[in-house]
Design a protein around this motif. Structure first.
Motif, PDB file in Angstrom:
ATOM      1  N   LEU A 114       0.626  -1.297   0.028  1.00  0.00           N
ATOM      2  CA  LEU A 114       0.155  -0.025  -0.347  1.00  0.00           C
ATOM      3  C   LEU A 114       0.435   1.318   0.041  1.00  0.00           C
ATOM      4  O   LEU A 114       0.216   2.321  -0.800  1.00  0.00           O
ATOM      5  N   GLN A 115       2.008   1.146   0.794  1.00  0.00           N
ATOM      6  CA  GLN A 115       2.986   2.686   0.644  1.00  0.00           C
ATOM      7  C   GLN A 115       3.146   2.881  -0.660  1.00  0.00           C
ATOM      8  O   GLN A 115       3.722   3.626  -1.402  1.00  0.00           O
TER       9      GLN A 115
ATOM     10  N   GLN B 150      -8.688  -0.061   0.232  1.00  0.00           N
ATOM     11  CA  GLN B 150      -8.880  -1.360   2.220  1.00  0.00           C
ATOM     12  C   GLN B 150      -8.662  -2.810   0.578  1.00  0.00           C
ATOM     13  O   GLN B 150      -8.387  -2.840   0.291  1.00  0.00           O
TER      14      GLN B 150
ATOM     15  N   ARG C 114       1.579   3.919  -2.927  1.00  0.00           N
ATOM     16  CA  ARG C 114       1.136   5.274  -2.607  1.00  0.00           C
ATOM     17  C   ARG C 114       2.108   6.272  -3.399  1.00  0.00           C
ATOM     18  O   ARG C 114       2.123   7.662  -3.445  1.00  0.00           O
TER      19      ARG C 114
ATOM     20  N   SER D  40      -8.022   6.309  -0.033  1.00  0.00           N
ATOM     21  CA  SER D  40      -7.055   5.032   0.431  1.00  0.00           C
ATOM     22  C   SER D  40      -7.760   3.451  -0.065  1.00  0.00           C
ATOM     23  O   SER D  40      -8.671   3.841  -0.565  1.00  0.00           O
TER      24      SER D  40
END
Length: 277
Positions: free
Chosen positions: A157-158, A177, A161, A175
């Motif tokens: 996820l990082q 999920q 992003r 975000s």
């Protein structure tokens, strides 16, 4: 399955007004994925249905193999649908395969799966490019199946992003999920990790706009209406078609409005109706 454009319009009206959540699967996209991704020149109906069953089965894995989150239908879709009308979801799935003969298990990482889920070639809906609107994600839920370490999820996820691989609405949380799920013990697969993306994306309005354009062309020619006139509800007038068109147009307008910062102020009332009371 909905075949004619008029039937599609009527169906979309009912799905807009009466459904809580709709998972959209587009035949054009399914055939494209079968031919380009799976290298099947002329996919059969059985092969297309196998893709559909794979996607729908994956969407309910957290219900069939419940954990501490997303173990009921309401909890699964609640975070995906911020307002009642924006309830049409796209899907993506990776890795795709129709071969059940497993010779070896491939090491697919969580990052590989989550990155590929965002690629248009893995999305099960074909949306024409619309340069007039800055389309973006309203929400995303990735259901990751297999042997997964939660720390891998956070790192993935990082990375996503940092690379800005997903463009989100300006008025809500940006975000992705993630729900972790077990794999079925009864079905062998060639990959240790697989993933399904359920996404609410404003570009799905382009698909609805295409339907209305086809409807307008057929209406101008009066094509394919005789069969409908034989039915009781259409025997006196065809106003139901115009009403369905208006409902779908309002749905398109709201999805397009969702791309704007001031969407929270959106009333959904056409300008010509405002101030008439």
């Amino acid at each position: 399955a909905v075949v004619s454009t008029q039937s599609t319009g009527l169906t979309l009206k009912r799905l807009t007004q009466s459904a809580d959540c709709v998972v959209v699967l587009d035949n054009t996209a399914l055939n494209r994925i079968a031919s380009e991704r799976l290298k099947i020149p002329n996919p059969t109906l059985d092969q297309i249905n196998q893709l559909v069953s794979t996607i729908m089965a994956a969407s309910t894995t957290t219900l069939r193999y419940p954990g501490y989150m997303n173990n009921d239908l309401i909890g699964l879709i609640a975070s995906l649908i911020p307002t009642p009308r924006l309830h049409f979801l796209m899907t993506g799935y990776t890795p795709l395969t129709l071969d059940h003969k497993i010779s070896n298990v491939r090491k697919t990482t969580v990052l590989d799966v989550m990155r590929r889920l965002l690629q248009p070639k893995n999305i099960m809906v074909s949306t024409p490019k619309d340069r007039r609107h800055n389309h973006c994600y309203v929400s995303i839920l990735n259901i990751i199946q297999g042997e997964v370490d939660p720390t891998q999820v956070h790192k993935s996820l990082q990375r996503i992003r940092e690379r800005k691989l997903a463009n989100f609405i300006p008025w809500g949380p940006a975000s992705i999920q993630v729900a972790l799920s077990k794999k079925s013990p009864y079905i062998q697969t060639a990959h240790r990790v697989s993933g399904l993306m359920l996404a609410n994306h404003t570009s799905i309005s382009s698909l609805f706009s295409k339907t209305l354009q086809q409807y307008d062309r057929l209406k101008a020619r009066g094509a394919f209406l005789e069969q409908f006139k034989k039915e009781k509800m259409f025997s006196e007038s065809l106003d139901e078609f115009d009403n369905a068109r208006e409902v779908v147009q309002q749905l398109i307008d709201e999805y397009q409005a969702a791309t704007q910062v001031d969407y929270k102020m959106y009333s959904g009332v056409p300008d010509k109706v405002k101030g008439t009371e």
